[in-house]
Design an enzyme around this catalytic site. Structure first.
Site, PDB file in Angstrom:
ATOM      1  N   ASP A  38       0.809  -1.223   0.000  1.00 46.56           N
ATOM      2  CA  ASP A  38       0.000   0.000   0.000  1.00 46.56           C
ATOM      3  C   ASP A  38       0.843   1.275   0.000  1.00 46.56           C
ATOM      4  O   ASP A  38       0.723   2.116   0.890  1.00 46.56           O
ATOM      5  CB  ASP A  38      -0.972  -0.024   1.185  1.00 46.56           C
ATOM      6  N   THR A  61      -2.414  -5.105  -4.478  1.00 45.71           N
ATOM      7  CA  THR A  61      -2.284  -3.674  -4.751  1.00 45.71           C
ATOM      8  C   THR A  61      -3.599  -2.936  -4.443  1.00 45.71           C
ATOM      9  O   THR A  61      -4.666  -3.535  -4.423  1.00 45.71           O
ATOM     10  CB  THR A  61      -1.963  -3.445  -6.246  1.00 45.71           C
ATOM     11  N   LYS A  93     -12.144  -4.173  -4.512  1.00 44.96           N
ATOM     12  CA  LYS A  93     -13.432  -4.354  -3.808  1.00 44.96           C
ATOM     13  C   LYS A  93     -14.592  -3.775  -4.619  1.00 44.96           C
ATOM     14  O   LYS A  93     -15.264  -2.828  -4.197  1.00 44.96           O
ATOM     15  CB  LYS A  93     -13.432  -3.705  -2.422  1.00 44.96           C
ATOM     16  N   ASN A  99     -23.654  -3.808 -14.372  1.00 47.04           N
ATOM     17  CA  ASN A  99     -23.257  -3.030 -15.543  1.00 47.04           C
ATOM     18  C   ASN A  99     -22.070  -2.112 -15.241  1.00 47.04           C
ATOM     19  O   ASN A  99     -21.182  -1.936 -16.088  1.00 47.04           O
ATOM     20  CB  ASN A  99     -24.471  -2.218 -16.032  1.00 47.04           C
ATOM     21  N   ARG A 244       1.378  -3.165   6.481  1.00 44.72           N
ATOM     22  CA  ARG A 244       2.356  -2.397   7.255  1.00 44.72           C
ATOM     23  C   ARG A 244       3.333  -3.260   8.038  1.00 44.72           C
ATOM     24  O   ARG A 244       4.478  -2.854   8.233  1.00 44.72           O
ATOM     25  CB  ARG A 244       1.603  -1.419   8.183  1.00 44.72           C
TER      26      ARG A 244
HETATM   27  P1  BMP Z   1      -2.280  -3.493   6.985  1.00 43.85           P
HETATM   28  O1  BMP Z   1      -1.687  -4.914   7.148  1.00 43.85           O
HETATM   29  O2  BMP Z   1      -1.254  -2.450   6.772  1.00 43.85           O
HETATM   30  O3  BMP Z   1      -3.254  -3.170   8.079  1.00 43.85           O
HETATM   31  O4  BMP Z   1      -3.100  -3.530   5.619  1.00 43.85           O
HETATM   32  C1  BMP Z   1      -4.220  -4.351   5.441  1.00 43.85           C
HETATM   33  C2  BMP Z   1      -4.609  -4.397   3.988  1.00 43.85           C
HETATM   34  O5  BMP Z   1      -5.681  -5.304   3.828  1.00 43.85           O
HETATM   35  C3  BMP Z   1      -5.097  -3.056   3.453  1.00 43.85           C
HETATM   36  O6  BMP Z   1      -4.706  -2.993   2.092  1.00 43.85           O
HETATM   37  C4  BMP Z   1      -6.599  -3.147   3.547  1.00 43.85           C
HETATM   38  O7  BMP Z   1      -7.222  -2.405   2.523  1.00 43.85           O
HETATM   39  C5  BMP Z   1      -6.839  -4.637   3.359  1.00 43.85           C
HETATM   40  N1  BMP Z   1      -8.012  -5.184   4.081  1.00 43.85           N
HETATM   41  C6  BMP Z   1      -8.122  -5.182   5.463  1.00 43.85           C
HETATM   42  O8  BMP Z   1      -7.230  -4.712   6.155  1.00 43.85           O
HETATM   43  N2  BMP Z   1      -9.230  -5.715   6.047  1.00 43.85           N
HETATM   44  C7  BMP Z   1     -10.257  -6.267   5.333  1.00 43.85           C
HETATM   45  O9  BMP Z   1     -11.211  -6.726   5.928  1.00 43.85           O
HETATM   46  C8  BMP Z   1     -10.147  -6.291   3.931  1.00 43.85           C
HETATM   47  C9  BMP Z   1      -9.021  -5.748   3.317  1.00 43.85           C
HETATM   48  O10 BMP Z   1      -8.912  -5.806   2.004  1.00 43.85           O
END
Ligand code: BMP
Length: 273
Positions: A38, A61, A93, A99, A244
């Protein structure tokens, strides 16, 4: 669920070519790690993909957070995916009427169908969203053949998530109904036991991707909730997604190796290896 079986075994029997490839990549690289890259510039994204590529099975991504998305982003991602043998998962998502999502997926600025092996959608709009995306990807003139698949966002990791109960059950219903395009779920656990109005299909094998995986944090200030690789895999994750925890670590390469090792050990323990 088939979570007691090895990736190799599942690669042999799975009906979906992309699911087979996913399991083969995991086995070949001994990695079930998906890095959620991210970052906000193409250079950072490609740099991460190149450095972490050897240790991951999939790169996830959010292409719309790049400030400089261009042809170079697509070319770069595709060539690094080939170089390091990983798959690409655009976490767009989709959540709209059929459509609209067809155009968001297969047309538009981001050209997602062109480079992303895996996409995901919410089933909030109902069954039509899954039908529409499957229709696009399975059209006779779709240029990327069977090399594309969908994950249904069946649950979310954020505090107070409303993706529970009937929503999660409907996710399982549609996964069963559109099994030739749906690879599985983004969820916090295996969902085979979840109540569904569609009977299990014989031999069904849904792939579970679990987000919110972090070794050193319990959550963030905006409601994210984490679990460890061990916990996620114990609950049925086939692929653990860390953002992260890896890219914001002092040494992302070391972090990726650590998630790889822990994810793989937890997988081996689960399949009794
Ligand atoms: P991080 O590990 O930095 O918290 O990032 C989590 C990633 O997973 C982000 O890209 C977020 O959009 C995605 N995500 C999430 O954290 N929880 C969900 O339920 C669904 C996700 O896609």
């Amino acid at each position: 669920s088939k979570s007691h079986l090895t990736y190799s075994a599942r690669a042999t029997t799975h009906a979906n070519p992309l699911a087979r490839r996913l399991f083969e990549v995991a086995e070949a690289k001994q990695s079930n790690v998906t890095v959620s890259a991210d970052v906000t510039t193409t250079q950072e994204l490609l740099d991460l993909a190149d450095r972490l590529g050897p240790y991951i099975a999939v790169i996830k991504t959010h292409i719309d957070i790049l400030s400089d998305f261009s042809e170079e982003t697509i070319t770069g991602l595709k060539s690094l995916a080939a170089k390091h043998n990983f798959l690409i998962f655009e976490d767009r998502k989709f959540i709209d009427i059929g459509n609209t999502v067809q155009k968001q997926y297969h047309q538009g600025t981001l050209r997602i169908s062109e480079w992303s092996h895996i996409i995901n959608c919410s089933v909030l709009p109902g069954e039509g969203i899954v039908e529409a995306l499957a229709q696009t990807a399975q059209a006779p003139d779709f240029p990327y053949g069977s090399d594309r698949g969908l994950l249904i966002l069946a649950e979310m990791t954020s505090k107070g998530s409303l993706a529970t109960g009937a929503y999660t059950s409907a996710s399982v219903d549609y996964a069963r109904k559109y099994q030739s395009f749906v690879l599985g779920f983004v969820s916090t656990r295996a969902l085979g036991e979840v109540e569904s109005s569609v009977a299990p299909v014989k031999g069904e094998d849904f792939v579970v991707f679990t987000t919110g995986v972090n070794l050193s944090s319990k959550g963030d200030k905006l409601g994210q909730q984490y679990q460890t690789p061990q916990s996620a895999i114990g609950r049925g994750a086939d692929f653990i997604i860390a953002g992260r925890g890896i890219y914001a670590a002092p040494d992302p390469v070391e972090a990726a190796k650590q998630y790889q090792q822990q994810g793989w050990e937890a997988y081996l323990a689960r399949v009794g290896g």
